[in-house]
Design a protein around this motif. Structure first.
Motif, PDB file in Angstrom:
ATOM      1  N   PRO A 103       0.821  -1.211   0.000  1.00  0.00           N
ATOM      2  CA  PRO A 103       0.000   0.000   0.000  1.00  0.00           C
ATOM      3  C   PRO A 103       0.854   1.260   0.000  1.00  0.00           C
ATOM      4  CG  PRO A 103      -0.814  -1.579   1.603  1.00  0.00           C
ATOM      5  CD  PRO A 103       0.509  -2.102   1.126  1.00  0.00           C
ATOM      6  N   ALA A 104       0.504   2.205  -0.847  1.00  0.00           N
ATOM      7  CA  ALA A 104       1.226   3.477  -0.886  1.00  0.00           C
ATOM      8  C   ALA A 104       1.158   4.176   0.465  1.00  0.00           C
ATOM      9  CB  ALA A 104       0.637   4.365  -1.978  1.00  0.00           C
ATOM     10  N   LEU A 105       0.067   3.982   1.175  1.00  0.00           N
ATOM     11  CA  LEU A 105      -0.140   4.687   2.427  1.00  0.00           C
ATOM     12  C   LEU A 105       0.894   4.305   3.477  1.00  0.00           C
ATOM     13  CD1 LEU A 105      -2.174   6.711   3.668  1.00  0.00           C
ATOM     14  CD2 LEU A 105      -3.400   4.765   4.602  1.00  0.00           C
ATOM     15  N   THR A 106       1.401   3.077   3.431  1.00  0.00           N
ATOM     16  CA  THR A 106       2.344   2.615   4.443  1.00  0.00           C
ATOM     17  C   THR A 106       3.761   2.471   3.898  1.00  0.00           C
ATOM     18  OG1 THR A 106       1.811   0.296   3.927  1.00  0.00           O
ATOM     19  CG2 THR A 106       0.536   1.375   5.684  1.00  0.00           C
ATOM     20  N   SER A 107       3.985   2.884   2.657  1.00  0.00           N
ATOM     21  CA  SER A 107       5.291   2.724   2.024  1.00  0.00           C
ATOM     22  C   SER A 107       6.335   3.650   2.642  1.00  0.00           C
ATOM     23  CB  SER A 107       5.179   3.006   0.529  1.00  0.00           C
ATOM     24  OG  SER A 107       6.468   3.121  -0.068  1.00  0.00           O
ATOM     25  N   THR A 108       7.550   3.141   2.844  1.00  0.00           N
ATOM     26  CA  THR A 108       8.658   3.987   3.281  1.00  0.00           C
ATOM     27  C   THR A 108       9.389   4.594   2.090  1.00  0.00           C
ATOM     28  OG1 THR A 108      10.127   2.053   3.336  1.00  0.00           O
ATOM     29  CG2 THR A 108       9.005   2.671   5.396  1.00  0.00           C
ATOM     30  N   PHE A 109       9.115   4.067   0.870  1.00  0.00           N
ATOM     31  CA  PHE A 109       9.747   4.597  -0.332  1.00  0.00           C
ATOM     32  C   PHE A 109       8.998   5.813  -0.879  1.00  0.00           C
ATOM     33  CE2 PHE A 109      10.357   4.305  -5.064  1.00  0.00           C
ATOM     34  CZ  PHE A 109      11.672   4.709  -5.062  1.00  0.00           C
ATOM     35  N   VAL A 110       7.691   5.891  -0.640  1.00  0.00           N
ATOM     36  CA  VAL A 110       6.880   6.980  -1.173  1.00  0.00           C
ATOM     37  C   VAL A 110       7.392   8.358  -0.750  1.00  0.00           C
ATOM     38  CG1 VAL A 110       4.607   8.070  -0.953  1.00  0.00           C
ATOM     39  CG2 VAL A 110       4.789   5.701  -1.681  1.00  0.00           C
ATOM     40  N   PRO A 111       7.775   8.581   0.521  1.00  0.00           N
ATOM     41  CA  PRO A 111       8.303   9.900   0.872  1.00  0.00           C
ATOM     42  C   PRO A 111       9.535  10.301   0.061  1.00  0.00           C
ATOM     43  CG  PRO A 111       7.736   8.681   2.853  1.00  0.00           C
ATOM     44  CD  PRO A 111       7.632   7.718   1.703  1.00  0.00           C
ATOM     45  N   VAL A 112      10.372   9.323  -0.286  1.00  0.00           N
ATOM     46  CA  VAL A 112      11.535   9.615  -1.137  1.00  0.00           C
ATOM     47  C   VAL A 112      11.078  10.063  -2.512  1.00  0.00           C
ATOM     48  CG1 VAL A 112      13.622   8.648  -2.159  1.00  0.00           C
ATOM     49  CG2 VAL A 112      12.919   7.945   0.136  1.00  0.00           C
ATOM     50  N   LEU A 113      10.084   9.366  -3.067  1.00  0.00           N
ATOM     51  CA  LEU A 113       9.547   9.729  -4.374  1.00  0.00           C
ATOM     52  C   LEU A 113       8.918  11.117  -4.333  1.00  0.00           C
ATOM     53  CD1 LEU A 113       8.695   9.094  -7.277  1.00  0.00           C
ATOM     54  CD2 LEU A 113       6.704   7.894  -6.358  1.00  0.00           C
ATOM     55  N   GLU A 114       8.210  11.432  -3.251  1.00  0.00           N
ATOM     56  CA  GLU A 114       7.569  12.733  -3.143  1.00  0.00           C
ATOM     57  C   GLU A 114       8.588  13.867  -3.161  1.00  0.00           C
ATOM     58  OE1 GLU A 114       5.258  12.566   0.387  1.00  0.00           O
ATOM     59  OE2 GLU A 114       3.771  11.177  -0.430  1.00  0.00           O
ATOM     60  N   ARG A 115       9.790  13.602  -2.633  1.00  0.00           N
ATOM     61  CA  ARG A 115      10.810  14.648  -2.560  1.00  0.00           C
ATOM     62  C   ARG A 115      11.701  14.687  -3.798  1.00  0.00           C
ATOM     63  NH1 ARG A 115      11.157  12.485   2.749  1.00  0.00           N
ATOM     64  NH2 ARG A 115      13.021  11.305   2.148  1.00  0.00           N
ATOM     65  N   HIS A 116      11.679  13.641  -4.637  1.00  0.00           N
ATOM     66  CA  HIS A 116      12.599  13.564  -5.762  1.00  0.00           C
ATOM     67  C   HIS A 116      12.217  14.572  -6.848  1.00  0.00           C
ATOM     68  CE1 HIS A 116      15.277  11.974  -8.813  1.00  0.00           C
ATOM     69  NE2 HIS A 116      15.783  11.151  -7.913  1.00  0.00           N
ATOM     70  N   ASP A 117      13.242  15.148  -7.475  1.00  0.00           N
ATOM     71  CA  ASP A 117      13.017  16.218  -8.459  1.00  0.00           C
ATOM     72  C   ASP A 117      12.880  15.653  -9.865  1.00  0.00           C
ATOM     73  OD1 ASP A 117      12.659  18.837  -9.267  1.00  0.00           O
ATOM     74  OD2 ASP A 117      14.805  19.172  -9.601  1.00  0.00           O
ATOM     75  N   PHE A 118      11.850  14.823 -10.080  1.00  0.00           N
ATOM     76  CA  PHE A 118      11.568  14.324 -11.426  1.00  0.00           C
ATOM     77  C   PHE A 118      10.814  15.399 -12.211  1.00  0.00           C
ATOM     78  CE2 PHE A 118      11.741   9.894  -9.591  1.00  0.00           C
ATOM     79  CZ  PHE A 118      12.795   9.472 -10.380  1.00  0.00           C
ATOM     80  N   HIS A 119      11.385  15.848 -13.336  1.00  0.00           N
ATOM     81  CA  HIS A 119      10.670  16.735 -14.260  1.00  0.00           C
ATOM     82  C   HIS A 119      10.391  15.952 -15.538  1.00  0.00           C
ATOM     83  CE1 HIS A 119      11.886  20.092 -11.653  1.00  0.00           C
ATOM     84  NE2 HIS A 119      10.896  20.731 -12.219  1.00  0.00           N
ATOM     85  N   SER A 120       9.131  15.891 -15.940  1.00  0.00           N
ATOM     86  CA  SER A 120       8.754  15.075 -17.080  1.00  0.00           C
ATOM     87  C   SER A 120       7.550  15.671 -17.788  1.00  0.00           C
ATOM     88  CB  SER A 120       8.421  13.648 -16.619  1.00  0.00           C
ATOM     89  OG  SER A 120       7.968  12.852 -17.693  1.00  0.00           O
ATOM     90  N   PRO A 121       7.511  15.571 -19.138  1.00  0.00           N
ATOM     91  CA  PRO A 121       6.330  16.032 -19.866  1.00  0.00           C
ATOM     92  C   PRO A 121       5.223  14.987 -19.943  1.00  0.00           C
ATOM     93  CG  PRO A 121       7.994  15.302 -21.412  1.00  0.00           C
ATOM     94  CD  PRO A 121       8.595  15.144 -20.036  1.00  0.00           C
ATOM     95  N   LEU A 122       5.524  13.753 -19.488  1.00  0.00           N
ATOM     96  CA  LEU A 122       4.559  12.659 -19.636  1.00  0.00           C
ATOM     97  C   LEU A 122       4.704  11.707 -18.459  1.00  0.00           C
ATOM     98  CD1 LEU A 122       2.437  11.111 -21.254  1.00  0.00           C
ATOM     99  CD2 LEU A 122       4.270  10.175 -22.670  1.00  0.00           C
ATOM    100  N   VAL A 123       3.608  11.539 -17.726  1.00  0.00           N
ATOM    101  CA  VAL A 123       3.620  10.716 -16.513  1.00  0.00           C
ATOM    102  C   VAL A 123       2.385   9.819 -16.517  1.00  0.00           C
ATOM    103  CG1 VAL A 123       3.579  10.735 -13.987  1.00  0.00           C
ATOM    104  CG2 VAL A 123       4.819  12.525 -15.234  1.00  0.00           C
ATOM    105  N   ILE A 124       2.585   8.568 -16.121  1.00  0.00           N
ATOM    106  CA  ILE A 124       1.477   7.626 -15.926  1.00  0.00           C
ATOM    107  C   ILE A 124       1.619   7.013 -14.542  1.00  0.00           C
ATOM    108  CG2 ILE A 124       0.582   5.359 -16.592  1.00  0.00           C
ATOM    109  CD1 ILE A 124       1.012   6.061 -19.471  1.00  0.00           C
ATOM    110  N   ALA A 125       0.509   6.914 -13.809  1.00  0.00           N
ATOM    111  CA  ALA A 125       0.530   6.298 -12.481  1.00  0.00           C
ATOM    112  C   ALA A 125      -0.634   5.326 -12.337  1.00  0.00           C
ATOM    113  CB  ALA A 125       0.463   7.363 -11.388  1.00  0.00           C
ATOM    114  N   HIS A 126      -0.458   4.367 -11.417  1.00  0.00           N
ATOM    115  CA  HIS A 126      -1.449   3.315 -11.216  1.00  0.00           C
ATOM    116  C   HIS A 126      -1.451   2.905  -9.754  1.00  0.00           C
ATOM    117  CE1 HIS A 126      -2.906  -0.923 -11.216  1.00  0.00           C
ATOM    118  NE2 HIS A 126      -3.643  -0.550 -12.244  1.00  0.00           N
ATOM    119  N   ILE A 127      -2.621   2.724  -9.193  1.00  0.00           N
ATOM    120  CA  ILE A 127      -2.766   2.142  -7.859  1.00  0.00           C
ATOM    121  C   ILE A 127      -3.571   0.858  -8.012  1.00  0.00           C
ATOM    122  CG2 ILE A 127      -3.672   2.440  -5.535  1.00  0.00           C
ATOM    123  CD1 ILE A 127      -3.198   5.380  -5.753  1.00  0.00           C
TER     124      ILE A 127
END
Length: 274
Positions: free
Chosen positions: A54-78
């Motif tokens: 679950p994203a809600l309990t992930s310890t990796f998600v906070p790292v992703l939230e802070r990472h400086d990814f700049h992109s013109p095209l993004v796809i996400a899935h839960i």
């Protein structure tokens, strides 16, 4: 059912998923507790980040939230698992190389008997996991690969026809909302999905289009988009459910959109059957 999201623009943007907010769709007590993933394009390739928890309990998600990814095209899935165990190999979005580009696919729905109805003919395209979604992706890759054999891989009209027919074959098996891209074109197919909690059929995808520079300064439910520069540019967001109070367009069943750099270049009604 699973949740889909896509962002497309000419101007790279920092698209951050505040999954602790967004995960109300995918937390352990919500409908989609079984994994999350996001793909950020950089040229012809993409950063594909996935986790089978679950994203809600992930310890990796906070790292992703802070990472400086700049992109013109993004796809996400839960993910809400309907077929296959909760493992990384069954976590979307799926990625595959074809024509020297990274292709990304994410699907929402349930496709019983897809292995029998859409058999895979080429050994080069074999799923690693057990989901119907990954099998569907490789069926699409096989159809697109045939265009290369006939010299039509660069023909936009033929590519749209292939994806349109593929969507019709999926719909004959079950709910078939999907996002597919090669890093240049973004295909979005809207079918239908079950709502929560009344379990009624509702539109499978919603569309929000913006034409102003302010499109690159937006906050949605769990999504923060910050533009890379101040130049006006169109931007498009697609989501299973509207993420802001704005007037998102519920896409009619059997609608296939083709987008490029934040602009809609084709909108077709997929055939009822194939």
């Amino acid at each position: 059912m699973c949740e889909l999201f896509a962002y497309s623009s000419r101007v790279p943007a920092r698209v951050r998923f505040a999954f602790r907010e967004f995960a109300r769709h995918g937390g352990p007590h919500a409908a989609n507790p079984d994994g999350w993933g996001a793909a950020y394009y950089e040229g012809e390739d993409a950063h594909v980040l996935r986790e089978a928890q679950p994203a809600l309990t992930s310890t990796f998600v906070p790292v992703l939230e802070r990472h400086d990814f700049h992109s013109p095209l993004v796809i996400a899935h839960i993910r809400r698992a309907s077929r296959g165990p909760v493992t990384l190999v069954n976590t979307q979005p799926f990625a595959r190389e074809l024509f020297g580009r990274r292709h990304i696919f994410a699907h929402n729905g349930d496709l019983p008997d897809i292995e029998q109805k859409l058999p895979l003919a080429h050994a080069a395209h074999r799923p690693m996991g057990q989901t119907d979604s990954e099998h569907a992706f490789y069926a699409l890759m096989q159809s697109l690969q045939r265009l290369d054999a006939t010299g039509e891989s660069g023909d936009l009209k033929r590519r749209i026809e292939v994806v349109r027919d593929f969507a019709a074959r999926l719909r004959a098996l079950g709910p078939a909302n999907f996002l597919y891209t090669d890093g240049d074109l973004l295909f979005a197919h809207a079918h239908r999905r079950r709502s929560h909690p009344d379990n009624a059929w509702v539109p499978g995808l919603h569309l929000l289009m913006r034409e102003a520079a302010s499109a690159h300064q937006m906050r949605a439910s769990g999504v923060h988009v910050q533009g890379h520069d101040d130049k006006p540019a169109p931007a498009v967001m697609l989501a299973s459910v509207p993420l802001t109070p704005e007037d998102w367009e519920p896409l009619p069943e059997n609608t296939l959109l083709v987008l490029q750099q934040g602009r809609l270049i084709a909108r077709v009604s997929a055939p009822i059957s194939a």
